[in-house]
Motif scaffolding. Sequence first.
Motif, mmCIF file in Angstrom:
data_model
loop_
_atom_site.group_PDB
_atom_site.id
_atom_site.type_symbol
_atom_site.label_atom_id
_atom_site.label_comp_id
_atom_site.label_asym_id
_atom_site.label_seq_id
_atom_site.Cartn_x
_atom_site.Cartn_y
_atom_site.Cartn_z
ATOM 1 N N PHE A 1 67.001 -6.983 49.698
ATOM 2 C CA PHE A 1 66.106 -6.964 50.853
ATOM 3 C C PHE A 1 65.770 -5.520 51.230
ATOM 4 O O PHE A 1 66.599 -4.620 51.103
ATOM 5 N N PHE A 2 64.546 -5.317 51.717
ATOM 6 C CA PHE A 2 64.157 -4.046 52.326
ATOM 7 C C PHE A 2 64.211 -4.208 53.846
ATOM 8 O O PHE A 2 63.684 -5.181 54.388
ATOM 9 N N ARG A 3 64.836 -3.247 54.519
ATOM 10 C CA ARG A 3 64.878 -3.267 55.985
ATOM 11 C C ARG A 3 63.758 -2.354 56.505
ATOM 12 O O ARG A 3 63.804 -1.127 56.343
ATOM 13 N N LEU A 4 62.748 -2.975 57.128
ATOM 14 C CA LEU A 4 61.544 -2.261 57.541
ATOM 15 C C LEU A 4 61.214 -2.552 58.998
ATOM 16 O O LEU A 4 61.615 -3.573 59.559
ATOM 17 N N GLN A 5 60.439 -1.640 59.586
ATOM 18 C CA GLN A 5 59.947 -1.846 60.954
ATOM 19 C C GLN A 5 58.593 -1.184 61.103
ATOM 20 O O GLN A 5 58.381 -0.069 60.618
ATOM 21 N N LEU A 6 57.682 -1.864 61.778
ATOM 22 C CA LEU A 6 56.417 -1.252 62.146
ATOM 23 C C LEU A 6 56.583 -0.601 63.513
ATOM 24 O O LEU A 6 57.018 -1.238 64.469
ATOM 25 N N GLY B 1 49.626 2.768 57.950
ATOM 26 C CA GLY B 1 50.568 3.713 58.548
ATOM 27 C C GLY B 1 51.420 3.058 59.621
ATOM 28 O O GLY B 1 51.281 1.875 59.935
ATOM 29 N N GLY B 2 52.326 3.860 60.175
ATOM 30 C CA GLY B 2 53.209 3.388 61.243
ATOM 31 C C GLY B 2 54.396 2.604 60.751
ATOM 32 O O GLY B 2 54.957 1.794 61.501
ATOM 33 N N LEU B 3 54.834 2.835 59.490
ATOM 34 C CA LEU B 3 55.930 2.069 58.902
ATOM 35 C C LEU B 3 57.211 2.894 58.822
ATOM 36 O O LEU B 3 57.193 4.036 58.365
ATOM 37 N N CYS B 4 58.334 2.290 59.244
ATOM 38 C CA CYS B 4 59.660 2.886 59.081
ATOM 39 C C CYS B 4 60.378 2.186 57.927
ATOM 40 O O CYS B 4 60.503 0.958 57.940
ATOM 41 N N VAL B 5 60.825 2.972 56.949
ATOM 42 C CA VAL B 5 61.614 2.446 55.834
ATOM 43 C C VAL B 5 63.049 2.904 56.035
ATOM 44 O O VAL B 5 63.342 4.099 55.956
ATOM 45 N N ASP B 6 63.931 1.958 56.319
ATOM 46 C CA ASP B 6 65.333 2.313 56.562
ATOM 47 C C ASP B 6 66.136 2.321 55.270
ATOM 48 O O ASP B 6 66.650 3.358 54.856
ATOM 49 N N SER C 1 70.111 4.047 51.167
ATOM 50 C CA SER C 1 69.306 4.748 52.159
ATOM 51 C C SER C 1 67.910 5.073 51.632
ATOM 52 O O SER C 1 67.679 5.187 50.418
ATOM 53 N N SER C 2 66.971 5.266 52.554
ATOM 54 C CA SER C 2 65.616 5.683 52.171
ATOM 55 C C SER C 2 65.643 7.013 51.415
ATOM 56 O O SER C 2 64.766 7.279 50.589
ATOM 57 N N LYS C 3 66.655 7.845 51.677
ATOM 58 C CA LYS C 3 66.748 9.133 50.977
ATOM 59 C C LYS C 3 67.160 8.969 49.521
ATOM 60 O O LYS C 3 67.043 9.911 48.732
ATOM 61 N N ALA C 4 67.657 7.785 49.149
ATOM 62 C CA ALA C 4 68.019 7.518 47.755
ATOM 63 C C ALA C 4 66.895 6.781 47.031
ATOM 64 O O ALA C 4 67.054 6.429 45.856
ATOM 65 N N LEU C 5 65.757 6.551 47.710
ATOM 66 C CA LEU C 5 64.613 5.867 47.114
ATOM 67 C C LEU C 5 63.544 6.887 46.718
ATOM 68 O O LEU C 5 63.452 7.975 47.306
ATOM 69 N N ARG C 6 62.748 6.544 45.713
ATOM 70 C CA ARG C 6 61.626 7.391 45.294
ATOM 71 C C ARG C 6 60.389 6.925 46.053
ATOM 72 O O ARG C 6 59.879 5.825 45.826
ATOM 73 N N VAL D 1 65.638 7.540 58.939
ATOM 74 C CA VAL D 1 64.712 6.645 58.240
ATOM 75 C C VAL D 1 63.507 7.457 57.792
ATOM 76 O O VAL D 1 63.233 8.549 58.294
ATOM 77 N N ALA D 2 62.764 6.917 56.817
ATOM 78 C CA ALA D 2 61.516 7.539 56.379
ATOM 79 C C ALA D 2 60.372 6.904 57.174
ATOM 80 O O ALA D 2 60.244 5.678 57.214
#
Length: 284
Positions: free
Chosen positions: A175-180, A262-267, A120-125, A148-149
């Motif tokens: 892989f990183f799961r991302l969304q703009l 800006g405008g990025l979601c990090v899942d 999860s994004s909460k486990a990332l720095r 998500v962050a």
Amino acid sequence: MGANMSVGVSDTDHLLKPRLEDIPESCVALVLMYLDPPDICRLARLNRTFRGASSADFLWESKLPSNYLYIMERFFYEEALVKFGKKDIYARLCRPNSFDNGTKELWLEKSTGDVCVAISSKALRITGIDDRRYWKHIPTEESRFQTVAYLQQIWWLEVDGEFEFQFPAGTYGLFFRLQLGKSSKRMGRRVCNSEHIHGWDIKPVRFQLTTSDGQHAVSQSYLDNHGTWFYYHAGDFVVRNTNALMKINFSLTQIDCTHTKGGLCVDSAFIYPKSVGKEARLFL
């Protein structure tokens, strides 16, 4: 007399004709070993013999990953190894098994028994994550972690993670799961807010992966997935020694401070074997 003899032979043939349920369970189980788990479960519905054979411990032990004892000891109490049959263990590991306070999940891909991990994004720095001018955690049903962050705006983008695990031998991808854009529901329909999206077409994002045994991978990609979750490939690594712990460090960065983004979601970050194809990843 000839007619009577003919009838007698026919009756005998009918009585001696073999049926599926006459095949010994041990023989059926040996044949089932060559099938994938979903096919085994389908054939278990044929009759009592196939149902019994499909539960054989030696059959399901052949489907479990080579490190399943390590996984069970890490995620379940010791009694589980005695209490559960191998089929039960396989079924249990195919479900999402959360750990580290619910910030990570591990499961087996049902068809192959391959080990998959989500972080999860909460486990990332994440640089600046505690400053709400830049980042905030937002709830969403579109993440397996339900949050998500979300990046509103920042000059220096840096997201780092690490994971240590005893992987079965094989080749894995990270892989990183991302969304703009920030998606939500409005009147029952999915909509995506693109208000803060900017800066991603100027310079690419850099992805990196290193392992404790010296492997290294680097890739770059422009982010252009407006309103759609996308898996960005950070790199691959190879596990040769199943019994050894491997530490993986990974990151995504865009640290050109000449412009904001800006405008990025990090899942989350995903680790899974290369045998898991692109179509299967859509359901991870």
